[in-house]
Scaffold this active site. Structure first.
Site, PDB file in Angstrom:
ATOM      1  N   TRP A   1       0.819  -1.210   0.000  1.00  0.00           N
ATOM      2  CA  TRP A   1       0.000   0.000   0.000  1.00  0.00           C
ATOM      3  C   TRP A   1       0.856   1.265   0.000  1.00  0.00           C
ATOM      4  O   TRP A   1       0.353   2.372  -0.201  1.00  0.00           O
ATOM      5  CB  TRP A   1      -0.979   0.011   1.175  1.00  0.00           C
ATOM      6  CG  TRP A   1      -0.347   0.137   2.538  1.00  0.00           C
ATOM      7  CD1 TRP A   1       0.368  -0.808   3.190  1.00  0.00           C
ATOM      8  CD2 TRP A   1      -0.416   1.271   3.413  1.00  0.00           C
ATOM      9  NE1 TRP A   1       0.776  -0.353   4.419  1.00  0.00           N
ATOM     10  CE2 TRP A   1       0.305   0.919   4.591  1.00  0.00           C
ATOM     11  CE3 TRP A   1      -0.999   2.525   3.343  1.00  0.00           C
ATOM     12  CZ2 TRP A   1       0.448   1.790   5.672  1.00  0.00           C
ATOM     13  CZ3 TRP A   1      -0.845   3.398   4.423  1.00  0.00           C
ATOM     14  CH2 TRP A   1      -0.136   3.029   5.561  1.00  0.00           C
TER      15      TRP A   1
ATOM     16  N   GLU B   1       1.673  -1.688  13.350  1.00  0.00           N
ATOM     17  CA  GLU B   1       1.778  -3.146  13.374  1.00  0.00           C
ATOM     18  C   GLU B   1       2.275  -3.673  14.715  1.00  0.00           C
ATOM     19  O   GLU B   1       2.469  -4.881  14.873  1.00  0.00           O
ATOM     20  CB  GLU B   1       2.674  -3.615  12.231  1.00  0.00           C
ATOM     21  CG  GLU B   1       2.042  -3.365  10.868  1.00  0.00           C
ATOM     22  CD  GLU B   1       2.997  -3.582   9.701  1.00  0.00           C
ATOM     23  OE1 GLU B   1       2.503  -3.757   8.583  1.00  0.00           O
ATOM     24  OE2 GLU B   1       4.233  -3.566   9.917  1.00  0.00           O
TER      25      GLU B   1
ATOM     26  N   GLN C   1       4.305   3.362  13.766  1.00  0.00           N
ATOM     27  CA  GLN C   1       4.205   4.423  12.774  1.00  0.00           C
ATOM     28  C   GLN C   1       2.852   5.098  12.920  1.00  0.00           C
ATOM     29  O   GLN C   1       1.998   4.640  13.675  1.00  0.00           O
ATOM     30  CB  GLN C   1       4.341   3.866  11.361  1.00  0.00           C
ATOM     31  CG  GLN C   1       3.193   2.977  10.924  1.00  0.00           C
ATOM     32  CD  GLN C   1       3.438   2.298   9.591  1.00  0.00           C
ATOM     33  OE1 GLN C   1       4.125   1.295   9.527  1.00  0.00           O
ATOM     34  NE2 GLN C   1       2.862   2.841   8.533  1.00  0.00           N
TER      35      GLN C   1
END
Length: 775
Positions: A357, A488, A602
């Protein structure tokens, strides 16, 4: 953080041989031309720390997925771009003694990546075990003019002896990927042959059946003049070479010029590969090394004329942004809609070289503004062509009726990631693909794309979201269960705010797109309704009900959106309170400990605020930024740029600059201790955005450009060019004013702060910078 590379505006310079960092420098000094890539390896033998890497665009292998269990819907393989035949090799022997910089004394070592002209050069003096000294100078490039070829000039000068020099240029196809599961090799030999001063190997990938012919042709000069020589052909399994022995005298320079090509069955019929390779090498060798090098420089300088960002007063920042732009242009040219942009490009094996992505979220803005609109359009068409596979991927997970789930990782549209929490749960990638369609149309005004390609993708994605949510009786709202957001360091959470928010946005945008097509091209809309079996009333009614009733977690008292349900149950610790010995946590902590922590890999909530900033007032943005950034460890390369842009919007200039530097010099300074695996190509587009959208404050609203620029404290000025629809603009910002030059196209209105300025064709406007906020 490493700091061994010299700061220079146009070059990456290693002075002195840093053996311990050699794999890092190999990554940094990678070369590419959109068709083929090569890490910055040595041509001669090197037995020290190295990761040999050559890559051919579009050629991949479905490696076995290595897991201890299996679940329905799990990908059958992990696709990876293959390490291809090593074409740069030149074995060097002095009176039978092999040159190996790991086994001799090295002095005056210098390795330079010249970004302005697109070549890699290296020089050193080596003292062999025998005491013989040689001076070596090499220069090579991957041609962006003849983009299936590369060329090398390799020069050797004896310094303290007369003797016998033996040169053996070779092609070695007996290679393997470092990341191969079970140490499997992926190539079978089909054919090998040699002739005078040339040789060819044809290899075929197992399973996928790609054929690649790699060829070499060479000539030898002494003191700059061509010499006659005899070559002894050598052939072995997956290996061809030609051995040449020459008498040399002290002070005399001997140069081997090697031309090579990589031709793939992606671009040629298999039976044509070998004859075309021979003709290709005949063409480039007839052109000659000097002319090829001159053409390389000319074309690179032409690219820089459009793509350069010029920073005055900060050499480290200037080097960083040019390095990022250089690598982006080496990776993807936009000329082939079958290709996409891997997170490592042509610089390493990690992430398999597949499409993520990252392309839609980070790369498309760069290509929209620096290249013809067709380049970004090709990246969108790439996903449209894979819509059928996206529907199949969703079907494997139990979705139906045309619902599309685009893969997290792919080569051909089929999901091929090998981690369950990402394959099944990190579904926000669907939203990024839809957002890219909006971003492209908003920037280019290519509204025709919706009817031609875009709506089909948008509807498939919207259908997925409509099935992925479920009605909560307890909440009396729709919820999104069992997902992984951009962060994540969280898996299998409920109601990730970003995923739910972008899902609602996708439903809205699909409806808006349908209304636009219906009102502007009713015949095409009727075709789409039939093609997609669209029941407007039922489906759009369901979409609207979800839009009106979606649960989005937030904490009213803190005034922040919650990353997911239960986030406030965590022990909320700031990164500044972590011991240095704990960083990076992905290399120091157990996965269990990471998942239970509050630390964020992130931008997650902030990713949504970055995409949809006009949905939020400035204080809402500030509260969320101040809450989440202190807990963000930035251990994804995609993280610093988003934070840089938001910090700039909030007026936090020091932090915006800090995040820019981390993004721009992520690989040059090896911030995350992983550059040896390859460069972070897709995040490099985020670095570009940090300047344009961050320091430049550029946005596109209602078909017009808005700027709210500032100059970082230690800069004197910065300047960048952008293509915007039919115009090319040069924007120069100092601490006092911004100059907008309309280089090409008609009159255009540009907004600086809250004021609009008309910039007439081939003229400029200078605007004094005040305290005006971005409108």
């Amino acid at each position: 953080m490493k700091n061994y590379l010299k700061h220079d505006e146009w070059c990456i310079i290693e002075e002195g041989f840093h053996r311990e960092y050699n794999e890092i420098t190999e990554s940094v000094c990678s070369l590419g031309n959109g068709r083929m890539g090569q890490r910055g390896n040595f041509e001669e033998t090197f037995t020290g720390k190295t990761l040999q890497g050559n890559y051919v665009a579009g050629v991949y292998y479905p490696d076995k997925t290595r897991v201890g269990w299996w679940k329905n819907g799990y990908p059958e393989y992990f696709a990876k771009v293959l390490n291809a035949a090593n074409w740069i090799g030149i074995k060097v022997e002095i009176d039978g003694e092999e040159l190996d910089l790991n086994r001799c004394e090295v002095a005056d070592f210098r390795r330079v990546l010249n970004m302005r002209e697109g070549y890699l050069e290296r020089s050193f003096i080596a003292t062999l075990a025998s005491g013989k000294q040689i001076k070596v100078y090499t220069k090579r490039f991957n041609s962006i003019v003849d983009d299936e070829s590369g060329a090398i000039s390799y020069s050797i000068t004896p310094l303290n002896f007369d003797g016998k020099l033996t040169l053996t240029p070779f092609i070695d196809g007996d290679i393997k990927n470092k990341d191969a599961n079970y140490d499997e090799k992926f190539w079978d030999e089909i054919h090998r042959e040699t002739a005078f001063a040339e040789g060819y190997i044809e290899l075929r990938t197992k399973k996928t059946g790609f054929h690649v012919v790699t060829g070499q042709k060479f000539e030898i000069l002494q003191d700059g003049k061509s010499v006659d020589f005899q070559s002894f052909p050598i052939k072995a399994e997956k290996y061809v070479a030609s051995q040449v022995s020459l008498d040399v005298i002290s002070g005399q320079e001997t140069t081997l010029i090697k031309y090579a090509c990589n031709l793939s069955s992606e671009n040629y019929a298999i039976e044509e590969l070998l004859p075309v390779a021979k003709a290709y090498l005949a063409k480039v060798s007839a052109k000659g090394y000097a002319k090829m090098l001159a053409e390389q420089a000319e074309k690179w300088i032409s690219k820089w004329h459009m793509n350069d960002i010029v920073i005055e007063g900060d050499v480290a920042a200037q080097q960083g942004i040019r390095f990022n732009i250089f690598q982006l242009n080496q990776t993807y040219s936009g000329e082939d809609a079958r290709l996409n942009i891997g997170p490592k490009g042509f610089t390493g094996e990690k992430y398999g070289g597949s499409t993520y992505w990252d392309t839609e979220a980070y790369c498309i803005p760069f290509y929209m503004a620096t290249a013809d609109a067709q380049v970004a359009r090709n990246l969108l068409v790439y996903r449209w062509k894979q819509l059928g596979r996206a529907i199949e991927n969703a079907g494997k997970l139990g979705f139906k009726d045309g619902a599309a789930l685009y893969p997290m990782v792919t080569m051909n549209g089929e999901e091929c990631h090998n981690e369950w929490e990402i394959t099944f749960e990190e579904i926000h990638r669907n939203g990024a693909i839809a957002y890219a369609i909006y971003d492209y149309i908003n920037y280019t005004d290519d509204k025709a794309y919706l009817a031609e390609y875009g709506f089909e993708v948008l509807l498939g994605i919207a259908r997925f979201w409509a099935q992925r949510v479920n009605w909560s009786i307890a909440k009396k709202q729709y919820v999104m269960l069992g997902v992984t957001g951009p962060n994540e360091y969280e898996n299998n959470v409920n109601n990730n705010w970003y995923t739910s928010y972008i899902a609602v946005w996708c439903l809205k945008y699909a409806k808006e797109a349908a209304e636009y097509i219906k009102s502007t091209d009713s015949a095409r809309f009727a075709e789409l309704v039939a093609l997609l079996s669209l029941n407007e009333e039922a489906e759009f009614g369901k979409f609207q009900h979800i839009i009106d009733n979606m649960y989005l977690p937030e904490d009213k008292e803190l005034g922040v959106y919650l990353q997911q349900d239960g986030f406030l149950d965590k022990e909320l610790i700031q990164v500044k309170d972590l011991a240095a010995s704990d960083r990076p946590i992905n290399q120091k902590w157990s996965w269990d400990r990471i998942l239970r922590s509050c630390f964020i890999k992130q931008a997650d909530v902030l990713q949504g605020i970055y995409f949809f900033e006009d949905d939020f007032d400035i204080e809402t943005i500030r509260r969320n930024y101040d809450f989440y950034e202190p807990m963000t460890v930035h251990e994804s390369s995609l993280s610093p740029c988003v934070h840089s842009i938001i910090a700039a919007k909030l007026g936090d200039k020091p932090r915006s600059y800090e995040f820019y530097q981390r993004s721009a010099r992520l690989d040059l300074d090896d911030y995350n201790n992983d550059t040896e695996d390859g460069l972070h190509i897709t995040s490099m587009a985020g670095t570009w955005m940090s300047v344009i959208k961050g320091f430049g404050g550029m946005r596109v609203r209602n078909g017009q450009i808005f700027l709210n620029p500032f100059v970082p404290e230690n800069w004197k000025s910065f300047a960048f060019k952008i293509r915007f629809r039919n115009n090319i603009l040069n924007i120069i910002t100092t601490s006092d004013n911004v100059t907008i030059e309309n280089l090409e196209g008609g009159d255009i209105t540009i907004n600086v702060g809250a004021e609009a300025y008309e910039v007439k064709a081939t003229s400029s406007v200078v605007v004094a910078l005040g305290a005006t906020e971005l409108a």
